[in-house]
Design a protein around this motif. Structure first.
Motif, PDB file in Angstrom:
ATOM      1  N   PHE A 479     -38.573  -3.346  75.963  1.00 49.41           N
ATOM      2  CA  PHE A 479     -38.919  -3.825  74.623  1.00 49.41           C
ATOM      3  C   PHE A 479     -37.858  -4.795  74.106  1.00 49.41           C
ATOM      4  O   PHE A 479     -38.184  -5.840  73.528  1.00 49.41           O
ATOM      5  CB  PHE A 479     -39.069  -2.636  73.673  1.00 49.41           C
ATOM      6  N   MET A 480     -36.583  -4.484  74.310  1.00 50.00           N
ATOM      7  CA  MET A 480     -35.511  -5.362  73.851  1.00 50.00           C
ATOM      8  C   MET A 480     -35.526  -6.691  74.601  1.00 50.00           C
ATOM      9  O   MET A 480     -35.225  -7.746  74.026  1.00 50.00           O
ATOM     10  CB  MET A 480     -34.158  -4.670  74.009  1.00 50.00           C
ATOM     11  N   GLN A 481     -35.866  -6.666  75.883  1.00 53.89           N
ATOM     12  CA  GLN A 481     -35.953  -7.908  76.643  1.00 53.89           C
ATOM     13  C   GLN A 481     -37.071  -8.794  76.090  1.00 53.89           C
ATOM     14  O   GLN A 481     -36.922 -10.014  75.977  1.00 53.89           O
ATOM     15  CB  GLN A 481     -36.217  -7.609  78.123  1.00 53.89           C
ATOM     16  N   MET A 482     -38.187  -8.173  75.728  1.00 56.76           N
ATOM     17  CA  MET A 482     -39.294  -8.923  75.141  1.00 56.76           C
ATOM     18  C   MET A 482     -38.869  -9.555  73.818  1.00 56.76           C
ATOM     19  O   MET A 482     -39.138 -10.733  73.555  1.00 56.76           O
ATOM     20  CB  MET A 482     -40.498  -8.021  74.924  1.00 56.76           C
ATOM     21  N   LEU A 483     -38.207  -8.773  72.961  1.00 60.23           N
ATOM     22  CA  LEU A 483     -37.748  -9.304  71.678  1.00 60.23           C
ATOM     23  C   LEU A 483     -36.776 -10.462  71.879  1.00 60.23           C
ATOM     24  O   LEU A 483     -36.845 -11.481  71.168  1.00 60.23           O
ATOM     25  CB  LEU A 483     -37.075  -8.201  70.850  1.00 60.23           C
ATOM     26  N   LYS A 484     -35.882 -10.332  72.828  1.00 59.68           N
ATOM     27  CA  LYS A 484     -34.921 -11.409  73.101  1.00 59.68           C
ATOM     28  C   LYS A 484     -35.639 -12.683  73.547  1.00 59.68           C
ATOM     29  O   LYS A 484     -35.269 -13.795  73.136  1.00 59.68           O
ATOM     30  CB  LYS A 484     -33.910 -10.978  74.172  1.00 59.68           C
ATOM     31  N   ASN A 485     -36.674 -12.552  74.351  1.00 59.21           N
ATOM     32  CA  ASN A 485     -37.436 -13.721  74.795  1.00 59.21           C
ATOM     33  C   ASN A 485     -38.093 -14.433  73.611  1.00 59.21           C
ATOM     34  O   ASN A 485     -38.123 -15.668  73.546  1.00 59.21           O
ATOM     35  CB  ASN A 485     -38.513 -13.308  75.804  1.00 59.21           C
ATOM     36  N   ILE A 486     -38.618 -13.633  72.662  1.00 61.88           N
ATOM     37  CA  ILE A 486     -39.239 -14.224  71.467  1.00 61.88           C
ATOM     38  C   ILE A 486     -38.197 -14.969  70.645  1.00 61.88           C
ATOM     39  O   ILE A 486     -38.408 -16.114  70.217  1.00 61.88           O
ATOM     40  CB  ILE A 486     -39.908 -13.130  70.609  1.00 61.88           C
ATOM     41  N   ILE A 487     -37.064 -14.320  70.409  1.00 60.68           N
ATOM     42  CA  ILE A 487     -35.998 -14.914  69.587  1.00 60.68           C
ATOM     43  C   ILE A 487     -35.448 -16.171  70.244  1.00 60.68           C
ATOM     44  O   ILE A 487     -35.268 -17.209  69.584  1.00 60.68           O
ATOM     45  CB  ILE A 487     -34.888 -13.874  69.342  1.00 60.68           C
ATOM     46  N   ASP A 488     -35.185 -16.119  71.544  1.00 64.17           N
ATOM     47  CA  ASP A 488     -34.655 -17.285  72.260  1.00 64.17           C
ATOM     48  C   ASP A 488     -35.636 -18.455  72.216  1.00 64.17           C
ATOM     49  O   ASP A 488     -35.245 -19.611  72.011  1.00 64.17           O
ATOM     50  CB  ASP A 488     -34.344 -16.928  73.716  1.00 64.17           C
ATOM     51  N   SER A 489     -36.925 -18.160  72.397  1.00 66.89           N
ATOM     52  CA  SER A 489     -37.944 -19.217  72.389  1.00 66.89           C
ATOM     53  C   SER A 489     -38.039 -19.862  71.014  1.00 66.89           C
ATOM     54  O   SER A 489     -38.140 -21.092  70.889  1.00 66.89           O
ATOM     55  CB  SER A 489     -39.306 -18.644  72.797  1.00 66.89           C
ATOM     56  N   ALA A 490     -38.027 -19.025  69.952  1.00 70.74           N
ATOM     57  CA  ALA A 490     -38.109 -19.559  68.589  1.00 70.74           C
ATOM     58  C   ALA A 490     -36.881 -20.404  68.266  1.00 70.74           C
ATOM     59  O   ALA A 490     -36.995 -21.507  67.702  1.00 70.74           O
ATOM     60  CB  ALA A 490     -38.254 -18.417  67.587  1.00 70.74           C
ATOM     61  N   ASN A 491     -35.699 -19.925  68.628  1.00 72.36           N
ATOM     62  CA  ASN A 491     -34.464 -20.674  68.361  1.00 72.36           C
ATOM     63  C   ASN A 491     -34.445 -22.002  69.100  1.00 72.36           C
ATOM     64  O   ASN A 491     -33.979 -23.021  68.569  1.00 72.36           O
ATOM     65  CB  ASN A 491     -33.248 -19.833  68.745  1.00 72.36           C
ATOM     66  N   SER A 492     -34.960 -22.025  70.331  1.00 71.02           N
ATOM     67  CA  SER A 492     -34.949 -23.262  71.115  1.00 71.02           C
ATOM     68  C   SER A 492     -35.864 -24.321  70.514  1.00 71.02           C
ATOM     69  O   SER A 492     -35.660 -25.514  70.706  1.00 71.02           O
ATOM     70  CB  SER A 492     -35.378 -22.972  72.559  1.00 71.02           C
ATOM     71  N   LYS A 493     -36.876 -23.899  69.770  1.00 68.69           N
ATOM     72  CA  LYS A 493     -37.814 -24.825  69.139  1.00 68.69           C
ATOM     73  C   LYS A 493     -37.497 -25.056  67.664  1.00 68.69           C
ATOM     74  O   LYS A 493     -38.243 -25.751  66.961  1.00 68.69           O
ATOM     75  CB  LYS A 493     -39.248 -24.315  69.289  1.00 68.69           C
ATOM     76  N   GLY A 494     -36.427 -24.451  67.168  1.00 67.48           N
ATOM     77  CA  GLY A 494     -36.051 -24.635  65.776  1.00 67.48           C
ATOM     78  C   GLY A 494     -36.968 -23.954  64.794  1.00 67.48           C
ATOM     79  O   GLY A 494     -37.073 -24.357  63.628  1.00 67.48           O
ATOM     80  N   VAL A 495     -37.658 -22.895  65.231  1.00 66.93           N
ATOM     81  CA  VAL A 495     -38.556 -22.139  64.363  1.00 66.93           C
ATOM     82  C   VAL A 495     -37.820 -20.917  63.827  1.00 66.93           C
ATOM     83  O   VAL A 495     -37.277 -20.117  64.609  1.00 66.93           O
ATOM     84  CB  VAL A 495     -39.820 -21.694  65.131  1.00 66.93           C
ATOM     85  N   SER A 496     -37.777 -20.768  62.529  1.00 63.49           N
ATOM     86  CA  SER A 496     -37.092 -19.628  61.920  1.00 63.49           C
ATOM     87  C   SER A 496     -37.765 -18.329  62.343  1.00 63.49           C
ATOM     88  O   SER A 496     -38.991 -18.202  62.281  1.00 63.49           O
ATOM     89  CB  SER A 496     -37.121 -19.756  60.398  1.00 63.49           C
ATOM     90  N   VAL A 497     -36.966 -17.346  62.759  1.00 64.45           N
ATOM     91  CA  VAL A 497     -37.513 -16.075  63.221  1.00 64.45           C
ATOM     92  C   VAL A 497     -36.800 -14.926  62.524  1.00 64.45           C
ATOM     93  O   VAL A 497     -35.577 -14.893  62.425  1.00 64.45           O
ATOM     94  CB  VAL A 497     -37.400 -15.935  64.757  1.00 64.45           C
ATOM     95  N   SER A 498     -37.592 -13.989  62.010  1.00 61.44           N
ATOM     96  CA  SER A 498     -37.043 -12.772  61.409  1.00 61.44           C
ATOM     97  C   SER A 498     -37.780 -11.582  62.007  1.00 61.44           C
ATOM     98  O   SER A 498     -38.741 -11.744  62.764  1.00 61.44           O
ATOM     99  CB  SER A 498     -37.225 -12.788  59.889  1.00 61.44           C
ATOM    100  N   LEU A 499     -37.330 -10.393  61.672  1.00 60.29           N
ATOM    101  CA  LEU A 499     -38.017  -9.165  62.073  1.00 60.29           C
ATOM    102  C   LEU A 499     -38.204  -8.321  60.831  1.00 60.29           C
ATOM    103  O   LEU A 499     -37.247  -8.058  60.109  1.00 60.29           O
ATOM    104  CB  LEU A 499     -37.224  -8.422  63.139  1.00 60.29           C
ATOM    105  N   CYS A 500     -39.461  -7.914  60.567  1.00 61.17           N
ATOM    106  CA  CYS A 500     -39.749  -7.228  59.303  1.00 61.17           C
ATOM    107  C   CYS A 500     -40.208  -5.788  59.493  1.00 61.17           C
ATOM    108  O   CYS A 500     -40.583  -5.131  58.528  1.00 61.17           O
ATOM    109  CB  CYS A 500     -40.814  -7.995  58.517  1.00 61.17           C
ATOM    110  N   GLY A 501     -40.194  -5.268  60.722  1.00 61.22           N
ATOM    111  CA  GLY A 501     -40.586  -3.883  60.940  1.00 61.22           C
ATOM    112  C   GLY A 501     -39.472  -2.916  60.601  1.00 61.22           C
ATOM    113  O   GLY A 501     -38.354  -3.305  60.236  1.00 61.22           O
ATOM    114  N   GLU A 502     -39.776  -1.621  60.739  1.00 57.91           N
ATOM    115  CA  GLU A 502     -38.809  -0.575  60.411  1.00 57.91           C
ATOM    116  C   GLU A 502     -37.530  -0.690  61.232  1.00 57.91           C
ATOM    117  O   GLU A 502     -36.463  -0.253  60.810  1.00 57.91           O
ATOM    118  CB  GLU A 502     -39.437   0.802  60.650  1.00 57.91           C
ATOM    119  N   MET A 503     -37.632  -1.280  62.401  1.00 58.25           N
ATOM    120  CA  MET A 503     -36.479  -1.412  63.283  1.00 58.25           C
ATOM    121  C   MET A 503     -35.302  -2.101  62.586  1.00 58.25           C
ATOM    122  O   MET A 503     -34.144  -1.731  62.775  1.00 58.25           O
ATOM    123  CB  MET A 503     -36.914  -2.215  64.512  1.00 58.25           C
ATOM    124  N   ALA A 504     -35.596  -3.118  61.771  1.00 52.46           N
ATOM    125  CA  ALA A 504     -34.539  -3.884  61.101  1.00 52.46           C
ATOM    126  C   ALA A 504     -33.828  -3.065  60.029  1.00 52.46           C
ATOM    127  O   ALA A 504     -32.714  -3.396  59.631  1.00 52.46           O
ATOM    128  CB  ALA A 504     -35.127  -5.152  60.486  1.00 52.46           C
TER     129      ALA A 504
END
Length: 581
Positions: A479-504
């Motif tokens: 699960f953490m690897q998947m989240l990292k892939n999402i964050i890395d992809s968003a950062n590489s494209k300059g798209v702001s990314v946050s996490l709004c679930g209970e995990m945060a």
């Protein structure tokens, strides 16, 4: 006599964490009952039921006057449910052959079958259970007798907003409920008040006695009944977090880690009172505002003017801080108040809830209201943030963006002003999006990871099931690897990314999220100080090294290979003296 207490002085109950925190107190079993009605005629039983409903409605009205600023919306939902003629008639029909208590229970069971299998509708079912409990209290005129100076843990099947308010003057330290819905209104109020909650506890009266000593671990979803002294010693329930208000003006209120890394904190909001913490300099805005409440309050879809007033109120309270409005997605125009129609139809509406793709006019009304609210608010130059939930492929977000453009074009043709900036985003919570992530990111201005649903869909589990949910961990490697892939992809494209679930909102999990590059956390208001304290006592570089190693195929040490990510992160927190509470 209950011999359970003599078998072992301590009983451990595993439930589901519905709100974090640790509490130590004594159980107060809340399960309203009333006198036998077997000798009454059907007409007399029906009259007694309707009279109890009337008393419950009056109780709602009284609390509406008291709670004009706080919880008003939720009280109105309860009042509307009580007055719903369809629900009343269902109970009356059952009374013909049953006692009032049995009639109420039969209606509940039928609704339970109808709404099972969907988190949103399961939460709405809990609202009906809440008003049923309230009617039972009014039937028997149950007196709430408790010692105001004694810390107590309220134990109930569920808890409604009105019932929660009846305990306002009590020393309530925690909740233990059979309800396992994170979205029910009673749980929303509990979270807003910072009360630890453990749910999913079946047959409370069979395992907990009135006035039992309880130690409630809301972080783990665990309850110790008659805890041993060494168990209590492992918890410091008197510990209060130390808070240092951020003062770094150059970072515009961002919370700064010990090694100088700024982290942006936003809040998840359901109620107006959740917006109170926007006054803190450390909070940059609302990362998720759920727009469900006005839709659940009415039998009909709220008109544009009604929605405009709601959104303006939120915008004005947020002032110049951003608010991300999550568009509605609950199953067409069949709101929960419309209990008419077949249960089968209602269940299908719950299962296929992406009405935005089928009923364009409804979502366009909401978009129109948001656009006009921003222009007519006291802060018209603040960008309007619109976020769509449950998007499953890139073409859906393309279609939804086109609806936004149509509404903007319509406003221009009518000669109306439009916001200077309208930003369109989406929640990443359906795994299918991950297989077209680059195309998806090209279409949005921002994304927010909905870790609750994404986690559930990723592992194909029911997170409302206490047993199954404990078999999987947010901090699992996959699960953490998947989240990292999402964050890395968003950062590489300059798209702001946050996490709004209970995990945060959980300090240890949030610490791990910072380690995989996340810098925007949208958290529950009652978790703000905990997350601030964690960040300010953390060296981000060290958690980044730790997470890189955890997600690598070759751990740096043989010993570390035998530790889970959770154990590694906790070990690092202990070494660094990072505050997690």
């Amino acid at each position: 006599m209950n011999s359970r207490a003599f078998v072992h002085p301590q009983l451990t109950i595993e439930g589901i964490s519905l709100n974090m925190g640790i509490a130590h107190g004594y159980s107060f079993i809340y399960d309203p009952d009333y006198k036998d009605d077997r000798d009454l005629t059907v007409i007399q039983k029906q009259a007694r039921f309707l009279n109890a409903v009337k008393k419950a409605v009056e109780l709602c009205s009284e609390n509406s006057q008291i709670q004009k600023e706080q919880n008003w919306e939720l009280i109105q939902v309860q009042k509307t449910l009580l007055q719903d003629p369809s629900w009343q008639q269902r109970v009356i029909d059952e009374i013909n052959d049953n006692s009032i208590s049995d009639a109420l229970e039969k209606v509940l069971k039928k609704l339970d079958l109808a709404f099972a299998g969907d988190d949103f509708w399961h939460a709405r079912f809990q609202e009906v259970r809440g008003i049923t409990q309230l009617v039972r209290q009014c039937l028997g005129e149950t007196k709430l007798d408790f010692d105001k100076n004694k810390p107590f843990v309220l134990c109930a099947k569920t808890i409604s907003p009105i019932e929660m308010m009846q305990f306002d003057n009590a020393n309530l330290v925690a909740l233990v409920v059979e309800d396992n819905s994170f979205l029910s209104h009673g749980m929303i109020i509990a979270r807003s008040r910072g009360v630890p909650v453990v749910g999913g506890v079946i047959d409370i009266r069979g395992i907990i006695n009135d006035n039992d000593e309880l130690l409630v671990d809301g972080d783990l979803g665990r309850i110790y009944v008659r805890p041993l002294s060494n168990t209590i010693a492992n918890y410091d329930t008197s510990k209060k977090p130390k808070f240092t208000k951020p003062t770094d003006i150059n970072n515009k209120g961002a919370v700064i880690s010990r090694d100088g890394i700024p982290v942006n904190l936003l809040i998840n909001a359901n109620l107006n009172e959740d917006l109170d913490c926007l006054d803190r300099s450390s909070i940059k805005g609302v990362g998720l505002y759920r727009t469900e409440i006005p839709f659940m309050m009415s039998e009909k879809w709220p008109d544009v003017d009604t929605q405009i007033q709601l959104y303006m109120q939120i915008m004005n309270k947020a002032k110049e801080k951003s608010v991300v409005f999550r568009a509605m997605d609950i199953g067409g125009d069949k709101t929960f108040q419309s209990l008419q129609g077949s249960f089968k139809e209602k269940k299908q509406a719950a299962k296929y809830s992406r009405f935005t793709l089928e009923r364009h006019s409804l979502i366009r009304l909401q978009l129109r209201a948001m656009i006009r609210a921003r222009i007519n608010s006291d802060y018209p130059n603040v960008p309007l943030h619109i976020m769509f939930p449950m998007v499953s492929e890139a073409e859906e977000i393309r279609f939804l963006k086109a609806l936004v453009e149509k509404e903007i074009t319509r406003e221009k043709k009518l000669g109306h002003q439009i916001p200077k900036s309208v930003l369109v985003g989406a929640m990443v919570e359906v795994p299918s999006v991950l297989f077209q992530l680059n195309r998806f990111l090209d279409l949005v201005d921002f994304i927010s990871i909905g870790s609750n649903d994404l986690f559930q869909f990723f592992f194909a589990i029911d997170r409302m099931d206490a047993v199954m949910s404990r078999r999987y961990d947010f901090l699992s490697r996959a699960f953490m690897q998947m989240l990292k892939n999402i964050i890395d992809s968003a950062n590489s494209k300059g798209v702001s990314v946050s996490l709004c679930g209970e995990m945060a909102s959980r300090p240890l999990e949030a610490m791990a999220l910072l380690g995989i590059g996340l810098r925007h956390l949208s958290i529950n208001p009652n978790s703000v100080e905990k997350i601030e304290n964690m960040i300010q006592s953390l060296d981000v570089w060290s958690i980044q090294d730790c997470m890189n190693d955890c997600l690598s195929d070759r751990p740096f040490a043989y010993r570390a290979a035998h530790l889970s990510i959770r154990e590694r992160v906790l070990e690092l927190a202990q070494i660094q003296s990072t505050q997690l509470s």
